[in-house]
Design a protein around this motif. Structure first.
Motif, PDB file in Angstrom:
ATOM      1  N   CYS A  75      33.807  55.734 -91.713  1.00 54.43           N
ATOM      2  CA  CYS A  75      32.959  55.552 -92.786  1.00 54.43           C
ATOM      3  C   CYS A  75      32.169  54.248 -92.702  1.00 54.43           C
ATOM      4  O   CYS A  75      30.953  54.073 -93.050  1.00 54.43           O
ATOM      5  N   CYS A 121      40.270  55.322 -89.644  1.00 55.33           N
ATOM      6  CA  CYS A 121      39.614  55.549 -88.862  1.00 55.33           C
ATOM      7  C   CYS A 121      38.289  54.717 -88.447  1.00 55.33           C
ATOM      8  O   CYS A 121      38.069  54.710 -87.315  1.00 55.33           O
ATOM      9  N   SER A 122      37.792  54.469 -89.559  1.00 53.50           N
ATOM     10  CA  SER A 122      36.632  53.374 -89.670  1.00 53.50           C
ATOM     11  C   SER A 122      35.292  54.301 -89.307  1.00 53.50           C
ATOM     12  O   SER A 122      34.212  53.906 -89.088  1.00 53.50           O
ATOM     13  N   ILE A 178      35.373  51.707 -97.121  1.00 56.22           N
ATOM     14  CA  ILE A 178      36.659  51.598 -97.467  1.00 56.22           C
ATOM     15  C   ILE A 178      37.204  50.426 -98.101  1.00 56.22           C
ATOM     16  O   ILE A 178      37.994  50.413 -99.192  1.00 56.22           O
ATOM     17  N   CYS A 207      34.594  61.388 -93.871  1.00 55.99           N
ATOM     18  CA  CYS A 207      35.955  60.859 -94.115  1.00 55.99           C
ATOM     19  C   CYS A 207      36.957  61.891 -93.596  1.00 55.99           C
ATOM     20  O   CYS A 207      37.032  63.039 -94.348  1.00 55.99           O
ATOM     21  N   PRO A 208      37.817  61.742 -92.538  1.00 57.80           N
ATOM     22  CA  PRO A 208      38.887  62.724 -92.248  1.00 57.80           C
ATOM     23  C   PRO A 208      39.747  63.207 -93.491  1.00 57.80           C
ATOM     24  O   PRO A 208      40.440  64.390 -93.193  1.00 57.80           O
ATOM     25  N   VAL A 209      40.077  62.375 -94.296  1.00 58.05           N
ATOM     26  CA  VAL A 209      41.106  62.767 -95.380  1.00 58.05           C
ATOM     27  C   VAL A 209      40.251  62.773 -96.807  1.00 58.05           C
ATOM     28  O   VAL A 209      40.817  62.953 -97.684  1.00 58.05           O
ATOM     29  N   CYS A 268      43.760  56.831 -96.767  1.00 58.18           N
ATOM     30  CA  CYS A 268      42.824  56.378 -95.727  1.00 58.18           C
ATOM     31  C   CYS A 268      43.786  56.071 -94.454  1.00 58.18           C
ATOM     32  O   CYS A 268      44.848  55.657 -94.538  1.00 58.18           O
ATOM     33  N   ILE A 269      43.364  56.863 -93.461  1.00 56.17           N
ATOM     34  CA  ILE A 269      44.062  56.560 -92.053  1.00 56.17           C
ATOM     35  C   ILE A 269      43.450  55.631 -91.139  1.00 56.17           C
ATOM     36  O   ILE A 269      43.576  55.440 -89.973  1.00 56.17           O
ATOM     37  N   ILE A 310      38.294  61.143 -98.801  1.00 55.21           N
ATOM     38  CA  ILE A 310      38.215  60.263 -99.798  1.00 55.21           C
ATOM     39  C   ILE A 310      36.878  60.433-100.404  1.00 55.21           C
ATOM     40  O   ILE A 310      35.948  60.105 -99.606  1.00 55.21           O
TER      41      ILE A 310
END
Ligand code: SF4
Lengths: 223, 481
Positions: free
Chosen positions: B325, B322-323, B348, B381-383, B319-320, B385
């Motif tokens: 989600c 980013c919010s 998250i 989600c940019p990564v 998780c980075i 998850i």
């Protein structure tokens, strides 16, 4: 620092590393980082080409969208346009970092110019009306100017405390994308990526420009 | 044990019920998340290679986590070589003690702070206060939360539950007690509010000798720390003081400088919906002629190695923050951030908090049920998850821990809350999405089969009847004015 605190910290380091190794028991001992594939199929930039008219145009458009004022000038006109722009900024000293090109500096009112040699105290920076710098690179797609503290840019406080920041960008510094810019920049230097004037989205998630950093950002792009 | 729990917070169902009653909060939230959702969608649609960036982001994180010890050691070596000092903390208590000690070593009695989830997580401000050190939050939203003596409710915009009129009141009421007061004629124009914050914090920035920050990324290869921000308060904290103390979870490390190109593209577009946030600062150790003369990096475990030890749950460490989600989550939008009882709210939070803190408490056992499994969080989600996958996995774990009881009570209530949310106009779409997620999980049975707790148990859990006494929606109808 006292011994009392240092001792447990040493243990903490060992213990955290041990915990990590235990947690990764499912990772084969023979696996190397490069064995975990990282596909980089995303764009690495290159279009429009660095320094091209299209790149400059895109940078100007994107910076303007984020509330910066953008001035496209020819090499011949650069000095006089910069002089007029700074003269029109209102009162107060203008900070100019070491290494700022003399041909541009010469058009600024010498009575207003403050040089950061020796380093200006922060209170004096706070009284300054503006700061004029060069940049290390610019990213067109994102409307970003990057400072690395090199000649003409100065230490980070100079471009932070005064309320107006004027940046002179040379067309050849304008790259299309984030990957191109990062590859050209040197991480050992302190870098500041600036995309528009300071802003916040903290009030009802609406973008408002002008909080702690310079509230006015002007870019003079020399083509 | 309660390090990361808001003390006295009711478990999710009770807190969610309270929040649902608060129509001001729901209105503020719905407006704000609506705005940010469309901005994010626009910013992402411009980036043709978005899916490739997401996949690269996920893969870089996977590579990092599978070799985390190696990257942390490399980071430590590089930071030290560049003039910084690295500290390690096993838990929140140790992290607090290290930071308080470092501030005390400077002899200063106040620090400026720039937004850091981890310092909230470890309860740093209270520890500083106990040591007689004033900590000033400088992020506009954090300032609103601090002055309003409130809890954060969103990762990116901790004061998202406050509208402009409330912010004006808080500023007028409280700023004077801590420094420059708000002008008496302050109105609720966001520009004027931002201006009031600028004036209030300016003197603090200019005189600050010590700053405490978080970081967004730490580059192992170069020892570089990265802070992504908007207002310039980050730059103030990172540049003007003599001592900088940065606190970071051990999962913040990334292997190479090149890897940063992935995250600097993913984060702003996912987070504020901008092509790039106004300011990103990177620094490597210290420099004689620029910025703080002393740099301390405090690396914090505090439950992260627990999450790391679970091959399914591990991915939450991607998780980075980013919010994105939170902003798409129908449950979050209705109940708000406070209902999650943690500094990490929303989807998250539902998968991170129970892993960092364990599932001993009622709050943490209920969290994996605070979702309708609609899958929207995974899509943004940019990564990448797979939050629904982890939720299901954690539910299985909660059930296992419950020894025999099929679904413990607070968890049932949380599910009822989530169910209520999807039983509204969006019901059909949401249900279809949930079905798709289930299908996806079944299709990858091999992986799910390795979970502690068989898939069938999950199915039972998911279809467990709503508590008979009073359903959430019945309660809602009864108590609604
Ligand atoms: S889980 Fe993904 S979408 Fe949610 S905050 Fe973290 S990175 Fe962003």
């Amino acid at each position: 620092m006292t011994i009392r605190r240092k001792e447990p910290e040493m243990n903490a380091r060992t213990e955290v590393l041990d915990r990590i190794r235990r947690a990764l028991a499912d990772v084969p001992a023979s696996e190397r980082p490069q064995d975990v594939p990282v596909p980089r199929r995303y764009s690495h930039g290159g279009a429009p080409p660095t320094g091209s008219a299209a790149a400059v145009e895109l940078l100007a458009e994107r910076l303007a969208e984020y509330g910066a004022s953008v001035h496209l000038v020819s090499t011949q006109d650069a000095a006089s346009r910069l002089g007029r722009l700074v003269a029109g900024l209102g009162p107060g000293p203008v900070v100019v970092p070491r290494g700022f090109p003399p041909e541009w500096r010469s058009t600024l009112d010498p009575d207003r110019v403050l040089t950061d040699v020796p380093a200006l105290p922060v209170a004096e920076l706070d009284r300054a009306g503006a700061v004029v710098t060069t940049v290390a690179a610019a990213i067109a797609t994102t409307g970003t100017l990057v400072l690395d503290g090199g000649p003409g840019q100065g230490r980070r406080a100079l471009t932070l405390v005064p309320d107006v920041h004027v940046c002179v960008v040379r067309a050849r510094q304008v790259m299309a994308s984030v990957p191109e810019a990062l590859a050209a920049l040197r991480p050992a230097r302190p870098l500041t990526f600036v995309s528009g004037p300071s802003a916040t989205s903290d009030i009802e998630l609406d973008r408002v420009e002008g909080v702690h950093g310079p509230r006015t950002l002007a870019a003079v792009v020399v083509t | 044990m309660n390090d990361a729990t808001f003390l006295g917070m009711p478990a999710f169902p009770a807190a969610a019920a309270g929040a649902l009653r608060d129509s001001q909060l729901r209105g503020n939230l719905a407006r704000a998340t609506g705005t940010i959702r469309s901005r994010r969608a626009a910013a992402v649609s411009e980036q043709d290679d978005w899916e490739h960036l997401r996949e690269a982001g996920r893969a870089v994180k996977e590579r990092t986590l599978r070799h985390l010890d190696r990257y942390l050691l490399q980071l430590e070596e590089k930071v030290t070589a560049a003039g910084g000092t690295v500290h390690w903390a096993r838990d929140a208590e140790e992290a607090r003690r290290i930071v308080v000690g470092l501030v005390q070593d400077t002899g200063e009695r106040e620090v400026v702070k720039v937004k850091s989830m981890v310092t909230q997580e470890i309860g740093l401000n209270d520890a500083l206060a106990d040591a007689g050190i004033d900590a000033y939050e400088t992020d506009l939203a954090e300032l609103i939360v601090q002055l309003g003596q409130d809890h954060p409710s969103h990762i990116l915009v901790p004061a998202i539950h406050r509208n402009r009129a409330e912010i004006r009141e808080i500023f007028l009421r409280s700023m004077g007690a801590y420094g420059t007061a708000a002008p008496a004629d302050l109105n609720d124009d966001p520009r004027r509010l931002a201006e009031a914050a600028r004036r209030h914090l300016r003197e603090k920035f200019l005189r600050a000798k010590v700053a405490v920050s978080g970081v967004n990324f730490l580059v192992a290869e170069t020892g570089t720390a990265v802070v992504v921000e908007s207002e310039g308060n980050g730059r103030m904290c990172l540049t003007l003081p003599e001592t900088l103390i940065s606190v970071a979870g051990i999962e913040k490390v990334i292997p190479t400088w090149q890897d940063l190109e992935v995250f600097l593209q993913l984060l702003p577009r996912s987070s504020t919906g901008e092509r790039m946030n106004p300011y990103t600062s990177t620094w490597t150790g210290t420099r004689a002629d620029d910025g703080p003369r002393a740099f301390h990096l405090v690396l914090v475990d505090a439950g992260r190695t627990e999450a790391l030890s679970d091959p399914v749950g591990r991915q939450v460490l991607n998780c980075i923050r980013c919010s994105a989600c939170l902003n798409v989550c129908p449950v979050y939008e209705r109940v708000g951030g406070h209902a999650y009882g943690s500094v990490y709210p929303g989807p998250i939070g539902a998968v991170l908090s129970p892993q960092l803190r364990g599932t001993a408490s009622e709050v943490d056992r209920a969290l994996p049920y605070a979702s309708s499994l609609c899958g929207a969080c995974y899509e943004v989600c940019p990564v990448k998850i797979d939050i629904p996958e982890v939720l299901v996995h954690l539910r299985a774990r909660v059930v296992e821990d419950g020894r025999g009881r099929l679904v413990p009570k607070p968890e049932r209530l949380a599910m009822a809350a989530a169910r209520w949310v999807i039983s509204r106009p969006a019901r059909l779409t949401a249900a279809q999405r949930a079905g798709a997620v289930a299908a996806r999980l079944v299709a990858r049975r091999g992986r799910v089969g390795r979970l502690p707790g068989p898939l069938s148990r999950w199915t039972d859990t998911r279809d467990a009847p709503v508590p008979p006494a009073e359903t959430f929606s019945a309660w809602w109808k009864r108590t609604r004015r």
